[in-house]
Design an enzyme around this catalytic site. Structure first.
Site, PDB file in Angstrom:
ATOM      1  N   ARG A 198      49.714  81.716  -0.781  1.00 42.65           N
ATOM      2  CA  ARG A 198      48.853  82.896  -0.672  1.00 42.65           C
ATOM      3  C   ARG A 198      48.733  83.348   0.773  1.00 42.65           C
ATOM      4  NH1 ARG A 198      44.669  82.615   0.925  1.00 42.65           N
ATOM      5  NH2 ARG A 198      44.453  80.438   0.370  1.00 42.65           N
ATOM      6  N   SER A 224      48.472  77.729  -4.156  1.00 40.90           N
ATOM      7  CA  SER A 224      47.467  78.735  -3.837  1.00 40.90           C
ATOM      8  C   SER A 224      47.087  78.666  -2.370  1.00 40.90           C
ATOM      9  CB  SER A 224      46.241  78.560  -4.722  1.00 40.90           C
ATOM     10  OG  SER A 224      45.486  77.457  -4.283  1.00 40.90           O
ATOM     11  N   ASN A 260      50.493  86.763   2.169  1.00 43.84           N
ATOM     12  CA  ASN A 260      49.669  87.820   2.748  1.00 43.84           C
ATOM     13  C   ASN A 260      50.164  88.223   4.116  1.00 43.84           C
ATOM     14  OD1 ASN A 260      47.033  88.952   1.666  1.00 43.84           O
ATOM     15  ND2 ASN A 260      47.038  86.882   0.835  1.00 43.84           N
TER      16      ASN A 260
END
Lengths: 156, 282
Positions: free
Chosen positions: B222, B218, B226
């Site tokens: 992530r 995570s 992004n």
């Protein structure tokens, strides 16, 4: 997207930067923030205290002003009273003086009248004696008629 | 619509354009045994693990130094009286970090504040690189190096190595403090004996271990995902001729939000994970 030694380089850089931040960045800034917080708290407290002092001083000033006004009013009243008193006293004195002067004048007048009357009486007696002498043609014995002359003079 | 026609016509070059922009300036050992920069994405891949992405590493270090330098510069002139503009700005950031740490981290550890501050500022700066139009920094690098085909990636957070470097650092800290606070037994016991007690040990492991490694994923994936996706869209926008100006503006404005949000998220997750490492009750 291939993993390579960059990951290790970044890991080392990360560790070094975090340590640097922990040693040389975080403590001084948080210390400054804390110090400022304390300063602001102290400042607010001081302001509050000053406000309280100001209120007290204002109250005190108002009290003193009121007392001074009262005192002033009392003084004026006293002065007025005293002035009235002085005027009354002066009036009384003047009246008495006037009275005394009038009395004195009257006494003098009385005295003058008395004196004039005495002089007149003496002269009338002398005139009466002279008249009687003329009528009788000779001198009247002064001593023998003394009593009679005096009685006559007193009747005038 | 006229533009899409153009794009179709230039598919080869457009694809090359995107491909080129997604390549790294990798330094490593060539297949023939010599050391040097990779001349293509494939070559870079063949270099294996012992190669380094000079571009993302360099920009990462520059931005990290910018962050620390800015703070040190401000501290050298800082007062506890009325702060100046820069000091005020940096203090707002520090206070934001401090507040979040206070509200989220209930243990006692002097490392968490500086850790969170470093993560937030550094990742924010790296992310913010993607607001610079995609071609400017590579073109500058190509002009400086004199090589018109130089690979150069300007946004370090589009490099999984960088985000994974952060995540591994945080992960090591999580494990270190978990063991330090709970003891090795307590730390491993969390995987073995929760949530169903010791008789369901395999099931517990099955439930807890993925959750543990999800923390790493995570954090690293992530952020990487992004910004990689954001970068690709910037590149695609860069292909549409003059219409890219309003589109680029829109996507940039949106990315101002993403830049801050992702940096903030990375910081918050780090604080939360550090808090979990310090909690003795599961």
């Amino acid at each position: 997207m291939n993993l390579n030694a960059t990951i290790i380089g970044q890991l080392i850089a990360f560790a070094v930067f975090v340590m640097f931040c922990m040693k040389y960045v975080w403590p001084p800034i948080t210390a400054i923030l804390e110090e400022r917080q304390k300063k602001i708290a102290e400042g607010l407290e001081a302001a509050e205290r000053a406000q309280r002092d100001l209120n007290l001083a204002q109250n005190k000033a108002a009290d003193e002003l009121r007392a001074a006004k009262q005192q002033g009013a009392e003084l004026i009243e006293q002065a007025n009273k005293r002035a009235n008193q002085i005027i009354d006293e002066a009036k009384d004195k003047a009246r008495l003086e006037g009275q005394r002067l009038i009395t004195a004048a009257q006494a003098e007048i009385e005295m003058e009248t008395q004196r004039a009357r005495e002089a007149l009486r003496a002269q009338v007696a002398a005139i009466a004696v002279a008249g009687a002498e003329k009528i009788l043609g000779h001198a009247i014995d002064q001593a023998a008629n003394e009593e009679l002359m005096n009685k006559l003079a007193a009747e005038l | 619509m006229a533009n899409s026609h153009e794009v179709v016509e230039t598919t080869q070059t457009a694809s090359e354009y995107v491909q080129h922009h997604l390549g790294f300036l990798t330094y490593g050992k060539h297949a023939d045994g010599t050391w040097g920069f990779a001349h293509s994405v494939e070559e870079a891949r063949e270099m294996g693990f012992w190669a380094i992405n000079v571009d993302s590493m360099m920009i990462s270090l520059l931005l990290g130094l910018l962050f620390l330098g800015l703070f040190r510069f401000s501290i050298s002139k800082a007062t506890s009286g009325k702060p100046g503009g820069l000091q005020n700005f940096l203090e707002i950031i520090v206070e934001m970090v401090q507040t979040n740490v206070k509200n989220t981290f209930f243990g006692k550890n002097d490392l968490v504040g500086p850790l969170a501050l470093t993560i937030f500022c550094w990742i924010f700066l790296m992310n913010a690189m993607d607001l610079i139009p995609v071609d400017i920094i590579p073109m500058f690098a190509q002009w400086v190096s004199g090589n018109p085909h130089l690979y150069f990636k300007a946004v370090p957070t589009t490099d999984l190595n960088i985000t994974a470097g952060f995540a591994i650092g945080v992960f090591i800290l999580i494990i270190y403090y978990s063991i330090k606070v709970k003891g090795l037994g307590g730390f491993l016991g969390e995987f073995a004996f929760h949530p169903f007690g010791k008789w369901a040990l395999p099931l517990n492991l099955l439930l807890e271990l993925p959750g543990f490694f999800a923390k790493f994923v995570s954090l690293a994936l992530r952020l990487y995902g992004n910004f990689f996706a954001g970068e690709v869209i910037f590149l695609v926008i860069g292909l549409v001729g003059y219409w890219q100006l309003p589109m680029h503006f829109g996507w940039s404005v949106f990315h101002i939000l993403v830049v801050t949000l992702q940096a903030y998220l990375f910081m918050m997750l780090t604080i939360v994970y550090m808090n979990q490492a310090h909690q003795t009750t599961h």
